[in-house]
Design a protein around this motif. Structure first.
Motif, short mmCIF file in Angstrom:
data_model
loop_
_atom_site.label_atom_id
_atom_site.label_comp_id
_atom_site.label_asym_id
_atom_site.label_seq_id
_atom_site.Cartn_x
_atom_site.Cartn_y
_atom_site.Cartn_z
N LYS A 294 0.82 -1.20 0.00
CA LYS A 294 0.00 0.00 0.00
C LYS A 294 0.86 1.25 0.00
N CYS A 295 0.26 2.33 -0.53
CA CYS A 295 0.94 3.63 -0.51
C CYS A 295 -0.02 4.63 0.15
N GLY A 296 -0.13 4.51 1.48
CA GLY A 296 -1.06 5.36 2.21
C GLY A 296 -0.66 6.82 2.21
N MET A 297 0.65 7.08 2.10
CA MET A 297 1.13 8.46 2.15
C MET A 297 2.17 8.67 1.05
N GLN A 298 2.06 9.79 0.33
CA GLN A 298 3.02 10.19 -0.69
C GLN A 298 3.75 11.45 -0.24
N LYS B 111 9.18 3.23 6.09
CA LYS B 111 9.81 2.45 5.04
C LYS B 111 8.76 1.74 4.18
N GLU B 112 9.24 1.17 3.10
CA GLU B 112 8.38 0.37 2.23
C GLU B 112 7.79 -0.80 3.04
N GLY B 113 6.50 -1.03 2.86
CA GLY B 113 5.85 -2.09 3.60
C GLY B 113 5.23 -1.64 4.91
N GLU B 114 5.56 -0.38 5.31
CA GLU B 114 4.99 0.17 6.55
C GLU B 114 4.02 1.31 6.25
N ASN B 115 3.75 1.54 4.97
CA ASN B 115 3.02 2.74 4.55
C ASN B 115 1.54 2.44 4.29
N ASP B 116 0.87 1.86 5.28
CA ASP B 116 -0.52 1.46 5.11
C ASP B 116 -1.52 2.57 5.42
N ASN B 117 -1.16 3.48 6.33
CA ASN B 117 -2.12 4.47 6.82
C ASN B 117 -2.04 5.79 6.06
N PRO B 118 -3.20 6.39 5.78
CA PRO B 118 -3.21 7.72 5.16
C PRO B 118 -2.56 8.75 6.08
N ARG B 119 -2.09 9.82 5.50
CA ARG B 119 -1.39 10.86 6.26
C ARG B 119 -2.22 11.40 7.41
N ASP B 120 -3.52 11.66 7.17
CA ASP B 120 -4.37 12.23 8.20
C ASP B 120 -4.48 11.33 9.42
N GLU B 121 -4.54 10.02 9.20
CA GLU B 121 -4.64 9.08 10.31
C GLU B 121 -3.30 8.93 11.03
#
Length: 251
Positions: free
Chosen positions: A128-132, A232-242
């Protein structure tokens, strides 16, 4: 906000202005401080990775200076210290560290349409790419920089820099050349891009004496985003706001 001189934190290298990791808000920190012990806290210095290094090998920009600079990079015309309604101030608080301004987005879009500026994603992030990445984010990258194209001579690389560790910079803070700055917006941890950078977004008419690059030279960069705000990659599940809930509103 404060470090007691001669205290345990001071002896461990803590400074005013460092960012506390692993905790989303003040309440969770207070709860953890209540126990159990021992207690270990991880801190990060936003001044880390810049090129302003003094004679003693230390950054000439303090952690507190870097944090203030990050907090000041909000949208033009609104935000803290620039007028606007209370609602605007509440919305913009913290966007210098974890957000971006409209001016930066427009600038990046204009650059993408400029002659010769090409951004190719050669490897998407896994999972997942919850945050860019946005302006004010802390970027840690591995990179290779060449003159001309992908077959040109290498003039700089993260492997060349001292420890060989990823290079850290603040996005939108002019810590890197314009083409790299603009070419690394909206990235996800683990993503790899190749950037073709025209002279006006590189070293321009003057070139670079440091890297022995002549005037009006095109550049080519390969960039991997290793960590985005320590994620890091693989830890990016949550959106920025959360993820940053509790840090985007004034106390």
């Amino acid at each position: 906000r404060s470090v007691r001189p001669d205290g345990e934190g001071w002896r461990a290298g803590a400074e005013r202005g460092m960012i506390l990791l692993d905790y989303a808000d003040a309440k969770s920190v207070v709860k953890r401080i209540a126990g159990p012990y021992p207690l270990e806290l991880r801190l990060y210095n936003l001044a880390l990775g810049g090129d302003g290094i003094g004679d003693l090998g230390r950054s000439i920009v303090t952690a507190e200076d870097a944090l203030e600079l990050a907090a000041s990079t909000t949208s033009s015309g609104t935000g803290i210290g620039k007028g606007g309604s209370d609602a605007d101030k509440e919305k913009k608080f913290g966007e210098g560290v974890f957000g971006r301004s409209n001016a930066s987005v427009n600038e990046a879009a204009a650059a993408k349409s400029s002659d010769g500026f090409v951004i190719d994603t050669v490897r998407p992030a896994k999972g997942k790419c919850g945050m860019q990445s946005r302006r004010g984010d802390t970027m840690q990258i591995r990179y290779e920089a060449r003159v001309g194209d992908e077959f040109g001579p290498v003039y700089d690389s993260s492997e060349f820099r001292g420890t060989g560790q990823p290079y850290a910079y603040m996005l939108g803070n002019n810590d890197v050349i314009k083409g790299v700055d603009l070419g690394t917006y909206d990235m996800c941890p683990g993503e790899v891009r190749e950037l073709t950078i025209p002279p006006e977004l590189g070293y321009g008419e003057r070139g670079s004496k440091l890297f022995r690059i002549g005037p009006n030279k095109k550049l080519w960069w390969r960039v991997q985003l290793v960590e985005l705000n320590f994620i890091k990659e693989g830890e990016n599940d949550n959106p920025r706001d959360e993820l940053y809930e509790g840090l985007t509103k004034p106390p």
